[in-house]
Design an enzyme around this catalytic site. Sequence first.
Site, PDB file in Angstrom:
ATOM      1  N   CYS A  64      -1.153  -4.922   7.478  1.00  0.00           N
ATOM      2  CA  CYS A  64      -0.791  -3.628   8.075  1.00  0.00           C
ATOM      3  C   CYS A  64       0.013  -3.832   9.355  1.00  0.00           C
ATOM      4  O   CYS A  64       0.887  -3.029   9.679  1.00  0.00           O
ATOM      5  CB  CYS A  64      -2.038  -2.809   8.384  1.00  0.00           C
ATOM      6  SG  CYS A  64      -3.203  -2.720   7.021  1.00  0.00           S
ATOM      7  N   CYS A 111       0.806  -1.223   0.000  1.00  0.00           N
ATOM      8  CA  CYS A 111       0.000   0.000   0.000  1.00  0.00           C
ATOM      9  C   CYS A 111       0.836   1.269   0.000  1.00  0.00           C
ATOM     10  O   CYS A 111       0.284   2.351  -0.138  1.00  0.00           O
ATOM     11  CB  CYS A 111      -0.913   0.020   1.217  1.00  0.00           C
ATOM     12  SG  CYS A 111       0.033  -0.041   2.742  1.00  0.00           S
TER      13      CYS A 111
HETATM   14 FE1  FES Z   1      -1.229   0.379   4.295  1.00  0.00          FE
HETATM   15 FE2  FES Z   1      -2.716  -0.626   6.206  1.00  0.00          FE
HETATM   16  S1  FES Z   1      -3.345  -0.143   4.186  1.00  0.00           S
HETATM   17  S2  FES Z   1      -0.597  -0.298   6.218  1.00  0.00           S
END
Ligand code: FES
Length: 147
Positions: A104, A35
């Site tokens: 995450c 992400c």
């Molecule tokens: Fe990036 Fe949770 S979506 S760390």
Amino acid sequence: MALYSEKVMDHFKNPRNVGIIEDADGVGEVGNAKCGDIMKIYLRIRNDIIEDVKFETFGCASAIASSSMATELIKGKPISQALELTNKAVAEALDGLPAYKLHCSVLAEEAIKNAIVDYYEKNGIEYDKAKYAPGNCPHCHDDGEGA
Ligand code: FES
């Protein structure tokens, strides 16, 4: 069921140990490949004990809550115990994370390991490089959940 547990919401809204430590003994930074979020962790280490820990996280609610919980779990603990902290243990301490958010919590685990490796390197302390090489976290590569 709510998406996030009360503990996740609590640590997201009131994160513990946010900030930086000037002259930290070890600093670790990791980016989440899935992400693009980033976490940085600072350690003060005395006699193999993590006396103080602070973090900065640019990421989602789960990443911030995981960072906060992870710092609470290693504060005052020996390095050996901090190295054993897994993202699973962090997620469990938060009363769970949604499956697609588990990645995450990996940020916290990896950043702590990187900060300890940084401490080892700065002080010329021998360590098992294969085990703690940055980016070598088994959880990051195969949870298959997507970001
Ligand atoms: Fe990036 Fe949770 S979506 S760390």
